[in-house]
Design a protein around this motif. Structure first.
Motif, PDB file in Angstrom:
ATOM      1  N   ASP A  28      49.883 -68.290 -84.847  1.00 28.42           N
ATOM      2  CA  ASP A  28      50.006 -69.516 -85.637  1.00 28.42           C
ATOM      3  C   ASP A  28      49.929 -70.754 -84.749  1.00 28.42           C
ATOM      4  OD1 ASP A  28      50.336 -68.007 -87.936  1.00 28.42           O
ATOM      5  OD2 ASP A  28      52.500 -68.340 -88.083  1.00 28.42           O
ATOM      6  N   VAL A  29      50.664 -70.741 -83.644  1.00 30.17           N
ATOM      7  CA  VAL A  29      50.697 -71.900 -82.753  1.00 30.17           C
ATOM      8  C   VAL A  29      49.330 -72.108 -82.104  1.00 30.17           C
ATOM      9  CG1 VAL A  29      51.795 -72.940 -80.723  1.00 30.17           C
ATOM     10  CG2 VAL A  29      53.190 -71.695 -82.400  1.00 30.17           C
ATOM     11  N   PHE A  30      48.686 -71.026 -81.697  1.00 27.88           N
ATOM     12  CA  PHE A  30      47.349 -71.142 -81.102  1.00 27.88           C
ATOM     13  C   PHE A  30      46.359 -71.751 -82.094  1.00 27.88           C
ATOM     14  CE2 PHE A  30      43.114 -69.251 -80.238  1.00 27.88           C
ATOM     15  CZ  PHE A  30      42.846 -69.929 -79.056  1.00 27.88           C
ATOM     16  N   SER A  31      46.512 -71.433 -83.372  1.00 28.20           N
ATOM     17  CA  SER A  31      45.549 -71.923 -84.362  1.00 28.20           C
ATOM     18  C   SER A  31      45.521 -73.449 -84.421  1.00 28.20           C
ATOM     19  CB  SER A  31      45.829 -71.329 -85.744  1.00 28.20           C
ATOM     20  OG  SER A  31      46.987 -71.898 -86.313  1.00 28.20           O
ATOM     21  N   PHE A  32      46.659 -74.122 -84.222  1.00 25.49           N
ATOM     22  CA  PHE A  32      46.612 -75.592 -84.240  1.00 25.49           C
ATOM     23  C   PHE A  32      46.560 -76.202 -82.843  1.00 25.49           C
ATOM     24  CE2 PHE A  32      51.039 -74.437 -85.423  1.00 25.49           C
ATOM     25  CZ  PHE A  32      51.760 -75.021 -84.392  1.00 25.49           C
ATOM     26  N   CYS A  33      47.060 -75.506 -81.823  1.00 22.91           N
ATOM     27  CA  CYS A  33      46.970 -76.038 -80.455  1.00 22.91           C
ATOM     28  C   CYS A  33      45.547 -75.941 -79.898  1.00 22.91           C
ATOM     29  CB  CYS A  33      47.937 -75.319 -79.532  1.00 22.91           C
ATOM     30  SG  CYS A  33      49.659 -75.802 -79.789  1.00 22.91           S
ATOM     31  N   SER A  34      44.727 -75.132 -80.512  1.00 24.02           N
ATOM     32  CA  SER A  34      43.328 -75.018 -80.089  1.00 24.02           C
ATOM     33  C   SER A  34      42.423 -76.004 -80.826  1.00 24.02           C
ATOM     34  CB  SER A  34      42.826 -73.583 -80.301  1.00 24.02           C
ATOM     35  OG  SER A  34      42.892 -73.223 -81.668  1.00 24.02           O
ATOM     36  N   ASN A  35      42.988 -76.817 -81.715  1.00 23.94           N
ATOM     37  CA  ASN A  35      42.229 -77.799 -82.479  1.00 23.94           C
ATOM     38  C   ASN A  35      42.167 -79.110 -81.681  1.00 23.94           C
ATOM     39  OD1 ASN A  35      41.472 -79.914 -84.226  1.00 23.94           O
ATOM     40  ND2 ASN A  35      42.356 -78.893 -86.000  1.00 23.94           N
ATOM     41  N   PRO A  36      40.964 -79.558 -81.296  1.00 18.93           N
ATOM     42  CA  PRO A  36      40.839 -80.815 -80.533  1.00 18.93           C
ATOM     43  C   PRO A  36      41.435 -82.032 -81.239  1.00 18.93           C
ATOM     44  CG  PRO A  36      38.750 -79.629 -80.562  1.00 18.93           C
ATOM     45  CD  PRO A  36      39.660 -78.922 -81.527  1.00 18.93           C
ATOM     46  N   ASN A  37      41.417 -82.067 -82.554  1.00 19.48           N
ATOM     47  CA  ASN A  37      41.990 -83.200 -83.288  1.00 19.48           C
ATOM     48  C   ASN A  37      43.511 -83.240 -83.161  1.00 19.48           C
ATOM     49  OD1 ASN A  37      39.475 -84.106 -84.164  1.00 19.48           O
ATOM     50  ND2 ASN A  37      39.532 -82.775 -85.956  1.00 19.48           N
ATOM     51  N   VAL A  38      44.148 -82.073 -83.087  1.00 16.94           N
ATOM     52  CA  VAL A  38      45.600 -82.012 -82.901  1.00 16.94           C
ATOM     53  C   VAL A  38      45.946 -82.409 -81.466  1.00 16.94           C
ATOM     54  CG1 VAL A  38      47.618 -80.476 -82.859  1.00 16.94           C
ATOM     55  CG2 VAL A  38      45.928 -80.277 -84.705  1.00 16.94           C
ATOM     56  N   ALA A  39      45.191 -81.920 -80.502  1.00 14.24           N
ATOM     57  CA  ALA A  39      45.492 -82.158 -79.090  1.00 14.24           C
ATOM     58  C   ALA A  39      45.128 -83.567 -78.615  1.00 14.24           C
ATOM     59  CB  ALA A  39      44.767 -81.126 -78.233  1.00 14.24           C
ATOM     60  N   ARG A  40      44.191 -84.230 -79.287  1.00 16.27           N
ATOM     61  CA  ARG A  40      43.676 -85.521 -78.807  1.00 16.27           C
ATOM     62  C   ARG A  40      44.767 -86.526 -78.427  1.00 16.27           C
ATOM     63  NH1 ARG A  40      43.278 -90.295 -80.195  1.00 16.27           N
ATOM     64  NH2 ARG A  40      43.981 -89.976 -82.325  1.00 16.27           N
ATOM     65  N   PRO A  41      45.760 -86.819 -79.281  1.00 16.30           N
ATOM     66  CA  PRO A  41      46.750 -87.826 -78.897  1.00 16.30           C
ATOM     67  C   PRO A  41      47.883 -87.279 -78.014  1.00 16.30           C
ATOM     68  CG  PRO A  41      47.188 -87.100 -81.125  1.00 16.30           C
ATOM     69  CD  PRO A  41      45.932 -86.398 -80.675  1.00 16.30           C
ATOM     70  N   MET A  42      47.868 -86.002 -77.751  1.00 14.61           N
ATOM     71  CA  MET A  42      48.969 -85.375 -77.025  1.00 14.61           C
ATOM     72  C   MET A  42      48.744 -85.446 -75.509  1.00 14.61           C
ATOM     73  SD  MET A  42      50.478 -84.682 -79.811  1.00 14.61           S
ATOM     74  CE  MET A  42      51.958 -84.023 -79.134  1.00 14.61           C
ATOM     75  N   THR A  43      49.800 -85.210 -74.745  1.00 21.19           N
ATOM     76  CA  THR A  43      49.683 -85.195 -73.286  1.00 21.19           C
ATOM     77  C   THR A  43      49.079 -83.882 -72.791  1.00 21.19           C
ATOM     78  OG1 THR A  43      51.948 -84.379 -73.081  1.00 21.19           O
ATOM     79  CG2 THR A  43      51.631 -86.774 -72.946  1.00 21.19           C
ATOM     80  N   TRP A  44      49.115 -82.850 -73.615  1.00 26.24           N
ATOM     81  CA  TRP A  44      48.585 -81.544 -73.216  1.00 26.24           C
ATOM     82  C   TRP A  44      47.128 -81.396 -73.677  1.00 26.24           C
ATOM     83  CZ3 TRP A  44      47.578 -79.106 -77.849  1.00 26.24           C
ATOM     84  CH2 TRP A  44      48.384 -79.446 -78.941  1.00 26.24           C
ATOM     85  N   GLU A  45      46.439 -80.498 -73.009  1.00 27.12           N
ATOM     86  CA  GLU A  45      45.028 -80.247 -73.302  1.00 27.12           C
ATOM     87  C   GLU A  45      44.885 -79.254 -74.457  1.00 27.12           C
ATOM     88  OE1 GLU A  45      42.497 -81.780 -71.857  1.00 27.12           O
ATOM     89  OE2 GLU A  45      43.745 -82.843 -70.400  1.00 27.12           O
ATOM     90  N   VAL A  46      43.717 -79.249 -75.070  1.00 25.60           N
ATOM     91  CA  VAL A  46      43.382 -78.248 -76.084  1.00 25.60           C
ATOM     92  C   VAL A  46      43.598 -76.865 -75.474  1.00 25.60           C
ATOM     93  CG1 VAL A  46      41.477 -77.238 -77.403  1.00 25.60           C
ATOM     94  CG2 VAL A  46      41.658 -79.710 -77.205  1.00 25.60           C
ATOM     95  N   ASN A  47      44.231 -75.989 -76.213  1.00 28.89           N
ATOM     96  CA  ASN A  47      44.419 -74.612 -75.738  1.00 28.89           C
ATOM     97  C   ASN A  47      43.110 -73.861 -75.931  1.00 28.89           C
ATOM     98  OD1 ASN A  47      47.929 -73.791 -76.412  1.00 28.89           O
ATOM     99  ND2 ASN A  47      47.028 -75.554 -75.433  1.00 28.89           N
ATOM    100  N   GLU A  48      42.360 -73.726 -74.847  1.00 28.43           N
ATOM    101  CA  GLU A  48      41.052 -73.059 -74.891  1.00 28.43           C
ATOM    102  C   GLU A  48      41.202 -71.553 -75.082  1.00 28.43           C
ATOM    103  OE1 GLU A  48      38.135 -74.564 -74.900  1.00 28.43           O
ATOM    104  OE2 GLU A  48      38.752 -76.592 -74.371  1.00 28.43           O
ATOM    105  N   SER A  49      42.351 -71.020 -74.644  1.00 25.63           N
ATOM    106  CA  SER A  49      42.586 -69.578 -74.784  1.00 25.63           C
ATOM    107  C   SER A  49      44.003 -69.355 -75.301  1.00 25.63           C
ATOM    108  CB  SER A  49      42.424 -68.874 -73.434  1.00 25.63           C
ATOM    109  OG  SER A  49      43.521 -69.189 -72.588  1.00 25.63           O
TER     110      SER A  49
END
Length: 190
Positions: free
Chosen positions: A35-56
């Motif tokens: 579940d967490v990977f499904s939204f942490c891998s979304n570039p739109n969710v990660a864009r304003p965050m300090t962390w990078e898109v979860n590629e894996s």
């Protein structure tokens, strides 16, 4: 009761669960990985965050490991935002920074894109604000967002927070300096 560092750590070690009409806020678990990977891998969710898109999925697993290990030490203040209707984790709400000396905490959150604009972040963070003032006896709760993150600014205003100002180019995130808007609410205003 005065809220000191050890007391906040104790509260975080024994993090309470919160239930609202639509949500359950609880500790994250390794079973939440997909579940967490499904939204942490979304570039739109990660864009304003300090962390990078979860590629894996390994990157998400590393995040969960850090949070879950931190629970036992009172160093993690992350709650899973679980959608009651399905039991799916759709986001994370957190105390991302706190000062016991100043009785202050900063709120943070990120949410699956399909749940944006439905009042979910506000509903979840209202529980953390209530908890912070009524049980941790905080004096101040604040939130920060990029100047172009209008959704987060709207959430903070719905929480009763006041705009305090803009920190100019205060953070270097994803290759650029960004401006940050600061909002807060005081216990006396709650």
């Amino acid at each position: 009761m005065e809220c000191g560092r050890m007391e906040v750590e104790t509260y975080l070690r024994d993090m309470p669960e919160f239930n609202t009409a639509r949500l359950t806020l609880r500790k994250l678990a390794f079973s939440d990985l997909e579940d967490v990977f499904s939204f942490c891998s979304n570039p739109n969710v990660a864009r304003p965050m300090t962390w990078e898109v979860n590629e894996s999925i390994d990157a998400t697993e590393e995040f969960l490991n850090m949070v879950i290990t931190g629970y036992g030490k009172g160093e993690s203040g992350e709650w899973a935002i679980e959608w009651n209707e399905t039991g799916q984790v759709i986001g994370v709400a957190a105390f991302i920074d706190w000062s016991n000396k100043h009785k202050c905490v900063e709120l943070g959150y990120f949410l699956s894109e399909e749940y944006w604009g439905k009042g979910i972040a506000t509903e979840a963070l209202q529980e953390l604000v209530r908890y912070g003032f009524n049980e941790l006896y905080l004096n101040r709760i604040e939130g920060r967002s990029d100047t172009d993150n209008f959704g987060s600014q709207k959430v903070m205003k719905k929480l009763g927070m006041n705009y305090e100002g803009t920190l100019r180019k205060n953070e270097f995130i994803k290759g650029e300096f960004r401006d940050t808007e600061v909002y807060s609410i005081l216990e006396s205003e709650y």
